[in-house]
Design a protein around this motif. Structure first.
Motif, PDB file in Angstrom:
ATOM      1  N   ARG A 106      10.002  -0.871  10.344  1.00 17.19           N
ATOM      2  CA  ARG A 106       8.827  -0.557   9.531  1.00 17.19           C
ATOM      3  C   ARG A 106       8.437  -1.644   8.548  1.00 17.19           C
ATOM      4  O   ARG A 106       7.360  -1.583   7.951  1.00 17.19           O
ATOM      5  CB  ARG A 106       9.045   0.765   8.786  1.00 17.19           C
ATOM      6  N   THR A 128       2.465  -1.100  -2.038  1.00 18.16           N
ATOM      7  CA  THR A 128       2.315  -1.492  -0.629  1.00 18.16           C
ATOM      8  C   THR A 128       0.908  -2.014  -0.374  1.00 18.16           C
ATOM      9  O   THR A 128       0.729  -2.995   0.359  1.00 18.16           O
ATOM     10  CB  THR A 128       2.624  -0.322   0.321  1.00 18.16           C
ATOM     11  N   ARG A 129      -0.094  -1.391  -0.962  1.00 17.87           N
ATOM     12  CA  ARG A 129      -1.461  -1.890  -0.795  1.00 17.87           C
ATOM     13  C   ARG A 129      -1.584  -3.298  -1.353  1.00 17.87           C
ATOM     14  O   ARG A 129      -2.208  -4.175  -0.750  1.00 17.87           O
ATOM     15  CB  ARG A 129      -2.465  -0.959  -1.497  1.00 17.87           C
ATOM     16  N   GLU A 188      -0.043  -5.827   0.946  1.00 18.39           N
ATOM     17  CA  GLU A 188      -0.876  -6.050   2.127  1.00 18.39           C
ATOM     18  C   GLU A 188      -2.038  -6.987   1.808  1.00 18.39           C
ATOM     19  O   GLU A 188      -2.400  -7.852   2.623  1.00 18.39           O
ATOM     20  CB  GLU A 188      -1.382  -4.713   2.664  1.00 18.39           C
ATOM     21  N   TRP A 223       5.406   2.143   2.709  1.00 21.68           N
ATOM     22  CA  TRP A 223       5.673   1.014   3.600  1.00 21.68           C
ATOM     23  C   TRP A 223       4.502   0.051   3.674  1.00 21.68           C
ATOM     24  O   TRP A 223       3.346   0.457   3.627  1.00 21.68           O
ATOM     25  CB  TRP A 223       6.002   1.523   5.009  1.00 21.68           C
ATOM     26  N   ARG A 283       2.327  -2.561   5.833  1.00 21.59           N
ATOM     27  CA  ARG A 283       1.990  -2.940   7.209  1.00 21.59           C
ATOM     28  C   ARG A 283       2.110  -4.447   7.317  1.00 21.59           C
ATOM     29  O   ARG A 283       1.355  -5.190   6.692  1.00 21.59           O
ATOM     30  CB  ARG A 283       0.574  -2.476   7.556  1.00 21.59           C
ATOM     31  N   SER A 288       1.453  -9.816  12.199  1.00 19.40           N
ATOM     32  CA  SER A 288       2.073  -9.999  13.518  1.00 19.40           C
ATOM     33  C   SER A 288       3.188 -11.030  13.480  1.00 19.40           C
ATOM     34  O   SER A 288       4.120 -10.986  14.287  1.00 19.40           O
ATOM     35  CB  SER A 288       1.010 -10.407  14.542  1.00 19.40           C
TER      36      SER A 288
END
Length: 265
Positions: free
Chosen positions: A180, A190-191, A194, A220, A222, A225
């Protein structure tokens, strides 16, 4: 003490005792509107007291977040080594973004000899470590100060991030898992992370071995990649392998901040 404060404390106690209630049930129990309960839940979630579920609230099933002052001495040599390796990745003339925290403060201190350089941060600890360095432009993004982490967050911080770009971002974490990614104490954090990732070309996560596989909270980040996890030599091969199987680049460093091989590499 205001009615809102008393009500929120009661909701927190209900959840910590294992209770689970819908917004409607809480509304009836406290004699307020559902919209008032939703605001209470949002406040408690942002504060890291609760983790939301659809239509209700549950307590975080873990320990409370420790103040930064209590964490300064934790794994200090490992944090210093990680900071040294991270600093070696920064090139003269680059613009880098540092998260709040003690590990990023070690990185900030190690960057004092790299100039010219622009260093932006959301944390008072890295700011203190880099302040006054010759040839280093220091930018503090500001915002609402979270005393427990000595880091800034909120709409002012987010607005600043949306107007800036960086060659690399170096993130700290409360925990990080292969499945995760970064675990934090609140959705607001978390925002923010990100947005930090979105504003940067390259993402590094700095985490000593005790944080690998740890999930102390329920919020969490995100992850992009492609990102790099930097940890210390106390990390086991099994810990490292779990991240590499997910395509994460893992760097293990020794006490001097030099990269060392690991069996899963």
């Amino acid at each position: 003490m205001s009615k809102a404060v008393v009500r929120r404390e009661e909701i927190g106690r209900l959840a910590s005792s294992g209770g689970l209630a819908s917004v409607e049930e809480l509304s009836r129990a406290f004699g307020v509107t559902p919209s008032t309960i939703r605001r209470d839940l949002a406040h408690l979630t942002e504060s890291g007291v609760l983790a939301r579920t659809y239509g209700g609230a549950i307590a975080l099933p873990t320990h409370a977040e420790a103040p930064l002052s209590d964490r300064r001495s934790d794994a200090h040599s490992a944090k210093r080594a990680i900071g040294l390796w991270a600093a070696a990745q920064v090139r003269v003339g680059q613009s880098v973004l540092l998260d709040a925290g003690t590990t990023t403060a070690e990185l900030a201190y190690a960057l004092r000899e790299t100039s010219p350089l622009r260093v932006a941060t959301i944390g008072l600890t890295p700011l203190e470590a880099i302040s006054g360095a010759t040839g280093v432009e220091v930018v503090c993004l500001g915002g609402h100060l979270r005393d427990i982490s000595q880091g800034f967050e909120g709409p002012i911080t987010e607005m600043a991030l949306e107007q800036l770009s960086f060659d690399a971002v170096f993130l700290g974490c409360d925990g990080v898992t292969a499945e995760r990614g970064i675990c934090e104490a609140s959705i607001a954090q978390t925002r923010l992370k990100e947005l930090m990732v979105r504003s940067s070309v390259v993402t590094y996560v700095l985490a000593h071995a005790a944080k690998l596989g740890s999930a102390p909270f329920n919020a969490w980040v995100r992850m992009p990649s492609s990102w790099t996890l930097v940890t210390d030599e106390a990390a086991t091969d099994a810990q490292v392998a779990s991240f590499e199987r997910r395509g994460v680049r893992v760097i293990v460093v020794d006490a001097t901040g030099s990269e060392i091989p690991h069996l899963s590499a």
